[in-house]
Design an enzyme around this catalytic site. Structure first.
Site, PDB file in Angstrom:
ATOM      1  N   LEU A 125       8.209   9.760   3.878  1.00  0.00           N
ATOM      2  CA  LEU A 125       9.427   9.209   3.285  1.00  0.00           C
ATOM      3  C   LEU A 125       9.324   9.259   1.757  1.00  0.00           C
ATOM      4  CD1 LEU A 125      12.137   7.659   3.648  1.00  0.00           C
ATOM      5  CD2 LEU A 125      10.806   5.537   3.664  1.00  0.00           C
ATOM      6  N   GLU A 127       8.517   9.950  -2.184  1.00  0.00           N
ATOM      7  CA  GLU A 127       8.492  11.170  -3.010  1.00  0.00           C
ATOM      8  C   GLU A 127       7.905  10.809  -4.375  1.00  0.00           C
ATOM      9  OE1 GLU A 127      12.318  13.119  -2.864  1.00  0.00           O
ATOM     10  OE2 GLU A 127      12.104  13.455  -0.698  1.00  0.00           O
ATOM     11  N   PRO A 128       7.577  11.833  -5.180  1.00  0.00           N
ATOM     12  CA  PRO A 128       6.934  11.525  -6.465  1.00  0.00           C
ATOM     13  C   PRO A 128       7.755  10.568  -7.323  1.00  0.00           C
ATOM     14  CG  PRO A 128       6.765  13.865  -5.994  1.00  0.00           C
ATOM     15  CD  PRO A 128       7.614  13.293  -4.916  1.00  0.00           C
ATOM     16  N   GLY A 131       9.574   5.495  -4.251  1.00  0.00           N
ATOM     17  CA  GLY A 131       8.892   4.910  -3.099  1.00  0.00           C
ATOM     18  C   GLY A 131       9.682   3.703  -2.620  1.00  0.00           C
ATOM     19  N   TRP A 156       2.181  10.602  -1.205  1.00  0.00           N
ATOM     20  CA  TRP A 156       1.510   9.496  -0.508  1.00  0.00           C
ATOM     21  C   TRP A 156       1.532   9.660   1.007  1.00  0.00           C
ATOM     22  CZ3 TRP A 156      -0.800   7.418  -4.409  1.00  0.00           C
ATOM     23  CH2 TRP A 156      -0.120   7.144  -5.592  1.00  0.00           C
ATOM     24  N   ARG A 268     -28.101 -17.696   2.652  1.00  0.00           N
ATOM     25  CA  ARG A 268     -28.509 -17.795   1.246  1.00  0.00           C
ATOM     26  C   ARG A 268     -28.693 -19.261   0.856  1.00  0.00           C
ATOM     27  NH1 ARG A 268     -30.446 -14.687  -3.003  1.00  0.00           N
ATOM     28  NH2 ARG A 268     -29.744 -15.578  -4.977  1.00  0.00           N
ATOM     29  N   ILE A 337     -18.537 -15.963  -3.298  1.00  0.00           N
ATOM     30  CA  ILE A 337     -19.559 -16.648  -2.494  1.00  0.00           C
ATOM     31  C   ILE A 337     -20.822 -15.791  -2.386  1.00  0.00           C
ATOM     32  CG2 ILE A 337     -20.099 -17.415  -0.121  1.00  0.00           C
ATOM     33  CD1 ILE A 337     -17.153 -18.432   0.011  1.00  0.00           C
ATOM     34  N   GLY A 339     -21.917 -14.010  -4.722  1.00  0.00           N
ATOM     35  CA  GLY A 339     -22.556 -13.930  -6.043  1.00  0.00           C
ATOM     36  C   GLY A 339     -22.762 -12.491  -6.475  1.00  0.00           C
ATOM     37  N   GLU A 363       4.404   0.274   2.503  1.00  0.00           N
ATOM     38  CA  GLU A 363       5.435  -0.140   3.472  1.00  0.00           C
ATOM     39  C   GLU A 363       6.250  -1.321   2.963  1.00  0.00           C
ATOM     40  OE1 GLU A 363       4.484   0.150   7.577  1.00  0.00           O
ATOM     41  OE2 GLU A 363       2.778   1.452   7.193  1.00  0.00           O
TER      42      GLU A 363
END
Ligand SMILES: Cc1cc2nc3c(=O)[nH]c(=O)nc-3n(C[C@H](O)[C@H](O)[C@H](O)COP(=O)(O)OP(=O)(O)OC[C@H]3O[C@@H](n4cnc5c(N)ncnc54)[C@H](O)[C@@H]3O)c2cc1C
Length: 383
Positions: A125, A127-128, A131, A156, A268, A337, A339, A363
């Site tokens: 769908l 195009e350059p 979108g 894409w 950890r 978390i 680190g 999308e």
């Protein structure tokens, strides 16, 4: 709405979970680096039924609904966003468009191979130059004797490097807007179809994304999918369902980041105790868990409206928006978390975090989802 999965859906979940743990998780980092998911993995997914979940049984699929698709995609995305995107674009976009609008002859010709992974599909769908505003597309299909001649550029295109079949949206009337666009099947190898080099992306790197060029590509009259000039209308319906699928992809990525964080926070230690004994870490884990659970419920609720034949487009947008933006937050918290370790490629969270960003763009971006949600709210009130 039932909150428990049926026996059938649990079987699909377990099949996808087992496959993803054994055949995807150990290799996902390599595929991210090489920018390619091996063909035999795609074929295996097809052989065990993960690519044809929503294709009707008479065409070789499992005949399941959108809820089943979300269950499968979540399990794959838990370990690898790129593989989940390959499945979502193939099954949700390409096969989804054919399932919706193709005639019986077209379905018999393509769906059995697509269901079993003998062939991969793409959907074109964007195009350059457009979108979000895809109705501004300029690829043209001109009527010729016995068929059509296509000219234009697509951008894409997920799975474009390996696809055997492309559903291509092109303008069939010399006027702007959404009601002058039709969908066509273009087969790999068609004269004038040029498949460009894959983009070097930030995330979803194992999933190939290519530009396509169509120069005087001739297709027969039998390549038109659905009614003339109604291809864009069908494409919007495909995207409504696709948003739910991208929501589930986000849930899978968020869940992966959460599960890795929970594991790491138990292993950890700091100041003589596991990380999860510190309240600051508990608060993060609680917020991450809440986000993933709530996103999954929104995704499944939206999927159920489609499966019940009362598609709620606003619910689909809400699910995609909440799940995708939440997945990114969960991913960054998981890195925190972990680190310093979280900042390296040795920990899969770094890859999953990069994968999450696409879910806020593809999308229908977050901006678009917010517009659609607000618009639907006013439509409901004025009804
Ligand atoms: C990895 C990847 C895979 C993809 N796969 C496919 C595929 O298989 N097939 C396919 O057809 N396409 C595919 N796409 C394209 C994708 O759907 C588009 O990138 C997306 O729709 C955004 O379009 P754009 O990139 O042209 O951004 P633009 O439309 O140029 O938008 C740029 C920014 O402006 C915002 N914006 C635009 N208009 C408005 C507005 N009216 N109000 C507020 N904000 C606005 C957007 O939200 C975005 O943040 C893929 C993209 C990627 C990155």
């Amino acid at each position: 709405m039932h909150f428990e999965l049926s026996d059938d859906l649990r079987a699909f979940r377990d099949l996808a979970r087992d496959f993803a743990a054994k055949h995807i998780a150990p290799h996902a980092r390599k595929w991210d680096e090489s920018k390619w998911i091996p063909d035999d993995v795609v074929r295996q997914m097809g052989e065990i039924g993960l690519l044809g979940v929503t294709i009707p049984e008479e065409y070789g699929g499992a005949g399941q609904g959108l809820l089943a698709m979300t269950v499968v995609v979540e399990e794959i995305a838990r370990h690898c966003g790129a593989t989940a995107l390959l499945v979502a674009a193939h099954a949700g976009l390409c096969c989804g468009h054919l399932r919706l609008a193709a005639n019986d002859t077209q379905k018999r010709k393509y769906l059995p191979s697509l269901a079993t992974g003998k062939m991969v599909g793409s959907w074109c769908l964007s195009e350059p130059h457009c979108g979000t505003d895809a109705a501004a597309l300029t690829t043209r299909a001109e009527k010729a004797s016995g068929g059509w001649v296509l000219n234009g550029q697509k951008m894409w295109v997920t799975n474009g490097k390996r696809a055997g079949v492309f559903v291509v949206m092109a303008r069939t009337k010399n006027e702007p807007g959404a009601r002058s666009i039709s969908a066509f099947i273009v087969e790999r190898g068609a004269k004038g179809l040029e498949i460009g080099e894959p983009e070097d992306k930030m995330g979803m790197r194992g999933s190939d994304t290519v530009p396509l060029s169509l120069e005087d590509v001739r297709v027969g009259d039998d390549a038109l999918v659905g009614n003339l000039d109604e291809g864009y209308i069908d494409a919007l319906k495909v995207l409504d369902r696709g948003r739910v699928t991208i929501g589930s992809l986000s849930v899978g990525l968020g869940r992966g980041c959460l599960e890795e964080a929970v594991k790491y926070a138990a292993e950890r230690k700091s100041f003589g105790v596991p990380l999860h004994m510190h309240q600051a870490i508990q608060l993060k884990l609680a917020d991450m868990e809440t986000q993933v659970e709530a996103a999954r419920l929104l995704v499944r609720q939206a999927a159920c409206t489609f499966d019940a034949g009362r598609p709620d487009k606003q619910a689909a947008s809400i699910a995609k928006l909440f799940a995708s933006e939440g997945a990114s937050r969960v991913a960054w918290e998981s890195i925190q978390i972990h680190g310093g370790a979280g900042y390296t490629k040795d920990i899969c969270v770094e890859r999953l975090a990069r994968d999450t960003k696409l879910c806020e763009i593809g999308e229908g971006s977050s901006e678009v989802q917010r517009m659609l949600i607000a618009r639907a709210e006013y439509q409901k009130r004025s009804a």
